[in-house]
Design an enzyme around this catalytic site. Sequence first.
Site, mmCIF file in Angstrom:
data_model
loop_
_atom_site.group_PDB
_atom_site.id
_atom_site.type_symbol
_atom_site.label_atom_id
_atom_site.label_comp_id
_atom_site.label_asym_id
_atom_site.label_seq_id
_atom_site.Cartn_x
_atom_site.Cartn_y
_atom_site.Cartn_z
ATOM 1 N N SER A 1 0.852 -1.193 0.000
ATOM 2 C CA SER A 1 0.000 0.000 0.000
ATOM 3 C C SER A 1 0.884 1.238 0.000
ATOM 4 O O SER A 1 1.660 1.456 0.935
ATOM 5 C CB SER A 1 -0.886 0.021 1.241
ATOM 6 O OG SER A 1 -1.399 1.339 1.409
ATOM 7 N N HIS B 1 -1.533 -1.531 -4.018
ATOM 8 C CA HIS B 1 -2.772 -1.155 -3.331
ATOM 9 C C HIS B 1 -2.812 0.369 -3.182
ATOM 10 O O HIS B 1 -1.883 0.976 -2.638
ATOM 11 C CB HIS B 1 -2.802 -1.835 -1.962
ATOM 12 C CG HIS B 1 -4.060 -1.645 -1.194
ATOM 13 N ND1 HIS B 1 -5.195 -2.401 -1.408
ATOM 14 C CD2 HIS B 1 -4.368 -0.784 -0.195
ATOM 15 C CE1 HIS B 1 -6.154 -2.015 -0.565
ATOM 16 N NE2 HIS B 1 -5.686 -1.024 0.182
ATOM 17 N N ASP C 1 -4.901 3.548 -1.787
ATOM 18 C CA ASP C 1 -5.916 3.936 -0.806
ATOM 19 C C ASP C 1 -6.465 5.321 -1.115
ATOM 20 O O ASP C 1 -5.792 6.326 -0.870
ATOM 21 C CB ASP C 1 -5.313 3.917 0.600
ATOM 22 C CG ASP C 1 -5.091 2.505 1.108
ATOM 23 O OD1 ASP C 1 -6.058 1.720 1.105
ATOM 24 O OD2 ASP C 1 -3.952 2.183 1.493
ATOM 25 N N MET D 1 -8.947 8.201 -0.158
ATOM 26 C CA MET D 1 -9.693 8.672 1.028
ATOM 27 C C MET D 1 -10.215 10.074 0.772
ATOM 28 O O MET D 1 -9.504 10.902 0.192
ATOM 29 C CB MET D 1 -8.752 8.720 2.237
ATOM 30 C CG MET D 1 -8.103 7.386 2.544
ATOM 31 S SD MET D 1 -7.103 7.508 4.041
ATOM 32 C CE MET D 1 -6.404 5.863 4.083
ATOM 33 N N HIS E 1 -8.688 0.920 -3.478
ATOM 34 C CA HIS E 1 -9.562 0.779 -2.300
ATOM 35 C C HIS E 1 -10.209 2.139 -2.056
ATOM 36 O O HIS E 1 -9.542 3.082 -1.631
ATOM 37 C CB HIS E 1 -8.675 0.335 -1.125
ATOM 38 C CG HIS E 1 -9.367 0.235 0.193
ATOM 39 N ND1 HIS E 1 -8.684 0.100 1.384
ATOM 40 C CD2 HIS E 1 -10.688 0.236 0.530
ATOM 41 C CE1 HIS E 1 -9.543 0.033 2.380
ATOM 42 N NE2 HIS E 1 -10.771 0.120 1.893
ATOM 43 N N MET F 1 -12.131 4.502 -0.053
ATOM 44 C CA MET F 1 -12.659 4.855 1.273
ATOM 45 C C MET F 1 -13.327 6.217 1.141
ATOM 46 O O MET F 1 -12.851 7.228 1.669
ATOM 47 C CB MET F 1 -11.509 4.881 2.292
ATOM 48 C CG MET F 1 -11.103 3.480 2.742
ATOM 49 S SD MET F 1 -9.475 3.450 3.506
ATOM 50 C CE MET F 1 -8.480 3.387 2.035
ATOM 51 N N MET G 1 -11.166 -5.555 6.416
ATOM 52 C CA MET G 1 -10.360 -4.511 7.062
ATOM 53 C C MET G 1 -9.975 -4.993 8.453
ATOM 54 O O MET G 1 -10.842 -5.259 9.284
ATOM 55 C CB MET G 1 -11.152 -3.206 7.179
ATOM 56 C CG MET G 1 -11.347 -2.451 5.873
ATOM 57 S SD MET G 1 -9.830 -2.154 4.939
ATOM 58 C CE MET G 1 -8.863 -1.215 6.122
ATOM 59 N N GLY H 1 -8.306 4.506 7.439
ATOM 60 C CA GLY H 1 -7.966 5.920 7.494
ATOM 61 C C GLY H 1 -6.471 6.189 7.594
ATOM 62 O O GLY H 1 -5.984 7.161 7.032
ATOM 63 N N PHE H 2 -5.775 5.309 8.296
ATOM 64 C CA PHE H 2 -4.353 5.573 8.534
ATOM 65 C C PHE H 2 -3.543 4.288 8.446
ATOM 66 O O PHE H 2 -4.026 3.213 8.829
ATOM 67 C CB PHE H 2 -4.153 6.210 9.915
ATOM 68 C CG PHE H 2 -4.850 7.543 10.029
ATOM 69 C CD1 PHE H 2 -4.245 8.702 9.571
ATOM 70 C CD2 PHE H 2 -6.145 7.617 10.539
ATOM 71 C CE1 PHE H 2 -4.907 9.924 9.633
ATOM 72 C CE2 PHE H 2 -6.819 8.836 10.617
ATOM 73 C CZ PHE H 2 -6.201 9.999 10.149
ATOM 74 N N GLY H 3 -2.307 4.436 7.969
ATOM 75 C CA GLY H 3 -1.375 3.312 7.980
ATOM 76 C C GLY H 3 -0.763 3.162 9.362
ATOM 77 O O GLY H 3 -0.912 4.027 10.233
ATOM 78 N N GLY H 4 -0.071 2.060 9.563
ATOM 79 C CA GLY H 4 0.719 1.884 10.776
ATOM 80 C C GLY H 4 -0.054 1.516 12.028
ATOM 81 O O GLY H 4 0.486 1.596 13.129
ATOM 82 N N ASP I 1 -6.424 -6.220 4.899
ATOM 83 C CA ASP I 1 -5.780 -4.908 4.849
ATOM 84 C C ASP I 1 -5.722 -4.290 6.241
ATOM 85 O O ASP I 1 -6.764 -4.011 6.844
ATOM 86 C CB ASP I 1 -6.609 -4.021 3.907
ATOM 87 C CG ASP I 1 -6.032 -2.627 3.699
ATOM 88 O OD1 ASP I 1 -4.901 -2.368 4.134
ATOM 89 O OD2 ASP I 1 -6.740 -1.815 3.072
ATOM 90 N N GLY J 1 -2.300 -3.604 9.299
ATOM 91 C CA GLY J 1 -1.481 -4.196 10.353
ATOM 92 C C GLY J 1 -0.804 -5.499 9.987
ATOM 93 O O GLY J 1 -0.390 -6.255 10.882
ATOM 94 N N SER K 1 2.915 0.039 5.972
ATOM 95 C CA SER K 1 4.092 0.408 6.769
ATOM 96 C C SER K 1 5.135 -0.705 6.766
ATOM 97 O O SER K 1 6.340 -0.432 6.765
ATOM 98 C CB SER K 1 3.672 0.779 8.192
ATOM 99 O OG SER K 1 2.836 -0.205 8.754
HETATM 100 C C1 DX5 Z 1 -5.903 1.853 5.961
HETATM 101 C C2 DX5 Z 1 -5.595 1.467 4.543
HETATM 102 C C3 DX5 Z 1 -4.503 0.477 4.438
HETATM 103 C C4 DX5 Z 1 -3.174 0.933 4.973
HETATM 104 C C5 DX5 Z 1 -2.521 -0.252 5.596
HETATM 105 O O1 DX5 Z 1 -7.023 2.651 5.968
HETATM 106 O O2 DX5 Z 1 -6.737 0.936 3.912
HETATM 107 O O3 DX5 Z 1 -4.366 0.013 3.087
HETATM 108 O O4 DX5 Z 1 -2.304 1.457 4.002
HETATM 109 O O5 DX5 Z 1 -1.365 0.167 6.228
HETATM 110 P P1 DX5 Z 1 -0.586 -0.771 7.250
HETATM 111 O O6 DX5 Z 1 -0.125 -1.967 6.472
HETATM 112 O O7 DX5 Z 1 0.545 0.092 7.691
HETATM 113 O O8 DX5 Z 1 -1.541 -1.117 8.351
HETATM 114 ZN ZN ZN Z 2 -6.464 -0.084 1.917
#
Ligand code: DX5
Ligand code: ZN
Length: 223
Positions: free
Chosen positions: A12, A37, A39, A41, A70, A72, A141, A146-149, A179, A181, A202
């Site tokens: 991603s 991937h 994202d 948003m 994806h 969102m 999900m 909304g956020f990575g990491g 998708d 973590g 991440s």
């Molecule tokens: C979160 C995204 C994910 C995100 C995953 O809203 O849909 O695709 O990039 O990031 P990690 O792998 O860091 O959880």
């Molecule tokens: Zn995603």
Amino acid sequence: MSHDASPKLAPSILSADFAHLADAVQAAERAGADWIHVDVMDGHFVPNLTFGPKMVADLKKATRLPLDVHLMIERPDLWVDRYAQAGASYLTVHVEATPDPAATLAAIRKLGVRCGLTLNPETPVEAVTPHLGSVDLALVMSVHPGFGGQAFIEGSLERIRALRRALDERRSGAELEVDGGIKPSNAKAVADAGATVLVAGSAVYEDPGGPSAALEKLRKALR
Ligand code: DX5
Ligand code: ZN
């Protein structure tokens, strides 16, 4: 079914450097990624903002890998034609944001794009099961979008298993994507629960060794 094979890996780019996204997708491609991937948003469906159809069109010129988009966003049905035209290979919409999922999935397919349906961690899996006969991809999900990491929500494993069973009961060959973590420490458990595509943001783009070291670690964990 195909879930016995090693799952596809979909980095991603949410965790990549937005000022150098072409480099990021090319590094993932060289590292053996299967999909990219993307994202999208809108700052409404999720409390974060990324990019729109032009970014998908520009990324399409930068890589041969399928773009797994994806969405969102609220009312994705009003936007799927633009993302199809931009070159998405897969378009995944949220059941919570889509007034008529069956119609939207059909519209995506009519545009020549593979269609996906996803759900937030607190949404019962029964919200998507009526549509599983008409999806090319179901996305679980495993974090709040909304956020990575963020950390993988452990209860997601049971939801992956439930969707695996539901797809198998329908003799569906749809991809089962997960998708949020995903790390080398949990990738095997997620694959064993029935996933066929693992998204990793991440874990891929924040690895000091870069995407090639990161994908190698994920592949090794999956063996
Ligand atoms: C979160 C995204 C994910 C995100 C995953 O809203 O849909 O695709 O990039 O990031 P990690 O792998 O860091 O959880
Ligand atoms: Zn995603």
